[in-house]
Design a protein around this motif. Sequence first.
Motif, PDB file in Angstrom:
ATOM      1  N   VAL A  33      -3.275 -10.890   0.372  1.00 15.86           N
ATOM      2  CA  VAL A  33      -3.158 -10.315   1.789  1.00 15.86           C
ATOM      3  C   VAL A  33      -3.067  -8.723   1.546  1.00 15.86           C
ATOM      4  O   VAL A  33      -2.239  -8.196   0.643  1.00 15.86           O
ATOM      5  CB  VAL A  33      -2.352 -10.830   2.639  1.00 15.86           C
ATOM      6  N   HIS A  36      -3.236  -4.883   7.117  1.00 12.50           N
ATOM      7  CA  HIS A  36      -4.254  -5.115   7.982  1.00 12.50           C
ATOM      8  C   HIS A  36      -4.858  -3.832   8.838  1.00 12.50           C
ATOM      9  O   HIS A  36      -5.517  -3.817   9.466  1.00 12.50           O
ATOM     10  CB  HIS A  36      -3.494  -6.004   9.433  1.00 12.50           C
ATOM     11  N   ALA A  39      -6.863   1.194   4.553  1.00 13.19           N
ATOM     12  CA  ALA A  39      -8.231   1.540   4.103  1.00 13.19           C
ATOM     13  C   ALA A  39      -9.070   0.496   3.672  1.00 13.19           C
ATOM     14  O   ALA A  39     -10.166   0.236   3.881  1.00 13.19           O
ATOM     15  CB  ALA A  39      -8.087   2.430   2.949  1.00 13.19           C
ATOM     16  N   THR A 245      -2.924  -7.751  15.219  1.00 17.67           N
ATOM     17  CA  THR A 245      -3.130  -8.163  13.901  1.00 17.67           C
ATOM     18  C   THR A 245      -4.326  -9.262  13.542  1.00 17.67           C
ATOM     19  O   THR A 245      -4.125 -10.325  14.128  1.00 17.67           O
ATOM     20  CB  THR A 245      -1.763  -8.670  13.200  1.00 17.67           C
TER      21      THR A 245
ATOM     22  N   MET B   1      -8.232   6.420   0.444  1.00 18.44           N
ATOM     23  CA  MET B   1      -7.673   5.194  -0.329  1.00 18.44           C
ATOM     24  C   MET B   1      -6.657   5.923  -1.440  1.00 18.44           C
ATOM     25  O   MET B   1      -6.679   7.230  -1.844  1.00 18.44           O
ATOM     26  CB  MET B   1      -8.901   4.904  -1.102  1.00 18.44           C
ATOM     27  N   THR B   2      -6.212   4.904  -1.898  1.00 15.38           N
ATOM     28  CA  THR B   2      -5.145   5.386  -3.150  1.00 15.38           C
ATOM     29  C   THR B   2      -5.730   5.822  -4.434  1.00 15.38           C
ATOM     30  O   THR B   2      -6.900   5.596  -4.745  1.00 15.38           O
ATOM     31  CB  THR B   2      -4.430   3.913  -3.348  1.00 15.38           C
ATOM     32  N   TYR B  11      -1.186  -3.285  -6.492  1.00 20.90           N
ATOM     33  CA  TYR B  11      -1.032  -3.080  -4.991  1.00 20.90           C
ATOM     34  C   TYR B  11       0.104  -4.152  -4.644  1.00 20.90           C
ATOM     35  O   TYR B  11       0.118  -4.970  -4.937  1.00 20.90           O
ATOM     36  CB  TYR B  11      -2.447  -3.770  -4.301  1.00 20.90           C
ATOM     37  N   LEU B  13       2.142  -4.985  -1.129  1.00 20.37           N
ATOM     38  CA  LEU B  13       2.220  -4.830   0.440  1.00 20.37           C
ATOM     39  C   LEU B  13       3.862  -4.921   0.871  1.00 20.37           C
ATOM     40  O   LEU B  13       4.313  -6.172   0.602  1.00 20.37           O
ATOM     41  CB  LEU B  13       1.173  -6.043   1.017  1.00 20.37           C
ATOM     42  N   ILE B  15       5.107  -3.895   3.960  1.00 20.15           N
ATOM     43  CA  ILE B  15       5.247  -3.442   5.283  1.00 20.15           C
ATOM     44  C   ILE B  15       6.093  -4.605   5.987  1.00 20.15           C
ATOM     45  O   ILE B  15       6.042  -5.885   5.283  1.00 20.15           O
ATOM     46  CB  ILE B  15       4.074  -3.091   5.941  1.00 20.15           C
ATOM     47  N   PRO B  18       1.705  -7.853   8.103  1.00 15.02           N
ATOM     48  CA  PRO B  18       1.599  -9.148   7.323  1.00 15.02           C
ATOM     49  C   PRO B  18       2.272  -8.618   5.742  1.00 15.02           C
ATOM     50  O   PRO B  18       2.145  -7.444   5.470  1.00 15.02           O
ATOM     51  CB  PRO B  18       0.445  -9.132   7.224  1.00 15.02           C
ATOM     52  N   ILE B  19       2.687  -9.983   5.399  1.00 16.99           N
ATOM     53  CA  ILE B  19       3.368  -9.629   3.994  1.00 16.99           C
ATOM     54  C   ILE B  19       2.607 -10.286   2.757  1.00 16.99           C
ATOM     55  O   ILE B  19       1.663 -11.033   3.129  1.00 16.99           O
ATOM     56  CB  ILE B  19       4.911 -10.368   4.032  1.00 16.99           C
ATOM     57  N   TYR B 321       1.700   5.154  -1.053  1.00 13.31           N
ATOM     58  CA  TYR B 321       0.486   4.371  -1.281  1.00 13.31           C
ATOM     59  C   TYR B 321      -0.351   5.274  -2.199  1.00 13.31           C
ATOM     60  O   TYR B 321      -1.146   4.464  -2.975  1.00 13.31           O
ATOM     61  CB  TYR B 321      -0.215   4.420   0.226  1.00 13.31           C
ATOM     62  N   ASN B 325       0.666   2.735  -4.976  1.00  6.55           N
ATOM     63  CA  ASN B 325      -0.255   1.732  -4.496  1.00  6.55           C
ATOM     64  C   ASN B 325       0.723   0.802  -3.686  1.00  6.55           C
ATOM     65  O   ASN B 325       0.438  -0.519  -3.863  1.00  6.55           O
ATOM     66  CB  ASN B 325      -0.797   0.945  -5.770  1.00  6.55           C
ATOM     67  N   VAL B 327       2.323  -0.108  -0.188  1.00  2.00           N
ATOM     68  CA  VAL B 327       2.312   0.063   1.094  1.00  2.00           C
ATOM     69  C   VAL B 327       3.382  -0.481   1.897  1.00  2.00           C
ATOM     70  O   VAL B 327       4.015  -1.252   2.230  1.00  2.00           O
ATOM     71  CB  VAL B 327       1.173  -0.884   1.783  1.00  2.00           C
TER      72      VAL B 327
END
Lengths: 386, 386
Positions: A33, A36, A39, A245, B1-2, B11, B13, B15, B18-19, B321, B325, B327
């Motif tokens: 994932v 959301h 980029a 989302t 973009m990164t 990458y 994630l 945040i 969504p995880i 980011y 990479n 977020v």
Amino acid sequence: MTNASPTVYPYRLRIPGPISVPERVRQANAKPVVNHRGAEMRAILGEIQRLIKPLFGTQAPVLTFGSSGTGVMEASLVNVLAPGEKVLALVHGQFGERYAQIARALGAEVDVIESEWGQVPDPQQVAASLDKAQYRAVVTVHNESSTGAVTDLAGIGALLRDRDTLFLVDSISGLAGMELRQDEWGVDIAVTGSQKALMCPPGLGFASVSDKARKVIDRDDRCSRFYFDMRKALAGVDNNETAFTCPVSLLFGLHEALTMIHEEGLPQVFARHKRLSDALRAGCVALGLPAFGDQAAASRTVVVASVPEPLTGGAIVKHMYENYNTVIAGARNKLSGKVIRIGTMGQISEADILTDLHYLERTLTALGHDVPTPGCGVAAAMASLR
Amino acid sequence: MTNASPTVYPYRLRIPGPISVPERVRQANAKPVVNHRGAEMRAILGEIQRLIKPLFGTQAPVLTFGSSGTGVMEASLVNVLAPGEKVLALVHGQFGERYAQIARALGAEVDVIESEWGQVPDPQQVAASLDKAQYRAVVTVHNESSTGAVTDLAGIGALLRDRDTLFLVDSISGLAGMELRQDEWGVDIAVTGSQKALMCPPGLGFASVSDKARKVIDRDDRCSRFYFDMRKALAGVDNNETAFTCPVSLLFGLHEALTMIHEEGLPQVFARHKRLSDALRAGCVALGLPAFGDQAAASRTVVVASVPEPLTGGAIVKHMYENYNTVIAGARNKLSGKVIRIGTMGQISEADILTDLHYLERTLTALGHDVPTPGCGVAAAMASLR
């Protein structure tokens, strides 16, 4: 539960949606994932816009919702209606009934033109109704998967071009399996779902929005709404953002499915759906199950076959499942018992059709039906495919 | 973009949803699709009921919708409200504002008790308001992920037990990462989404419904609704059926995620979330980013850190980011620039926390922030974990 050996009889999902999802799409669904609103996701959403518009036959924006098909049917109505406005519902099966039911639930005054199930709405009848009352919208189903009949959208759309009335179309089981030319035919909002000819798992709903529809959606006096508010969705669509989302993983799968569809080529995809549905229908007829409804309007994404008494659709469905691990559909409506329905959408091949007919013949025989000649169903399909 | 090399910097994630979704869950999402109304799916839906209820802390039915979290927030309101009824919204961040906004969009008359962002709603203030007007519902957010503050649901729920007023709670970013005791605390409808501590992709929304709520939902005079109509959903839940086509694949993933949660054990899952969020928070503080808001009410699923001037949250997010990479989140509201937010939910480990702090230190240094001692963030986290 089924008694069939999963080794001898692998599970086969042959209902008219949700359908069996290709490996490539399922693996795309399993990708990690991403953000959301980042980029990476915007790039995917942009590509999806580009790839899905030809399937709608539109230059208009296509909105994405996390939802079933019913959700986007509601979205198409809740965004254009004010309570008490009139809707003309063209009903020729279960999903047309649902469209009318949603409109009523939202407080619309609904007039219904009901065609005999298996037949399609008659544009002349629609024209007569349009002269008698002011409708906010005409709603109908492109491919009525409960009966296998395809509506003449162009004929109805032409009546609405110079009126204020909007044309809302459920193409949930049609789009990507049959031609839809939204812009040319004068469809204002077409809705579809991911789990039919788009050959993805269920969970995504889409709605394309014409300029004419957009002017109504933007009015402040429409029904109350939030999640399905197209004003919010339209605000972000040009930046490849969704209002809320989005189902990231399902969209990865959709992107892969759309890529596959364009690799094959849209005309080729449509021709394959026609060819395979014709073959399956021919096989059913040969086995003694006449095609249901108006064959001039025959669907290409579902084959609906009549079940002669004393057979029942339910008995056939049950036997196919329990003995061949093959899931086909009966009817959950007034046709219950009288028809069986088999999906011919997505990544299916001649092998699927022959297998369906092979199991169907054995099932019919087991249930005491007098199959004209052993192998006649498969033979008829093979002849049709030649 | 990164610009970061995906080899050196995979990458990440990070945040607050969504995880990142565990491999096991993603592979379950990729399983072949089955009949959405067949025995196989009913078995999965039944298991999901059994496994998810302890996370809500309820014996009540938990309804499943194909939807984002916002959709089920709307569902919780549209099913219990009649237009013009009064709602008391306890707002202490962005998602509380959204809850109030949805209620207004549905035609409710909304009174707001706004707490300073970072603080939590005060039950005494709520009690005073309840004495002044008849509210159909009190709405609030369990874990306000925009500020990192956790509401005292028990304290508020106790006020409503003997009133007609319903208690509606958004636990989208709380449930499965922190304790929720719906029945004991007097919550009538709790809603959540799949993409937070349930560690699934986005696309599923859930709503548990108390008996008290059900009596209101069943009244004929509530808001117009169709897709989110809980009467339809409740009609099928005991038979493990959904009203409309359910997101089959996402539910396979959810089943796997719930299995993983119960394998680890709920108390262990909650303790891990607390331990890791404490460690990350300690690391941020050591780096010179004070914890935002009331630390007595600190979230366990998200760490919200204040960003001292002249630094901005946006610059940190961008640098993390582009260079690592990774977020993380800033704020899309009035805290924009002033905070960064990092998720501590789902299948994360000590490794994630140390990595976050390592990159964060390098980022802060690159942006000219005077980190007290090299390595102090990671060291503080390690001390917290010892």
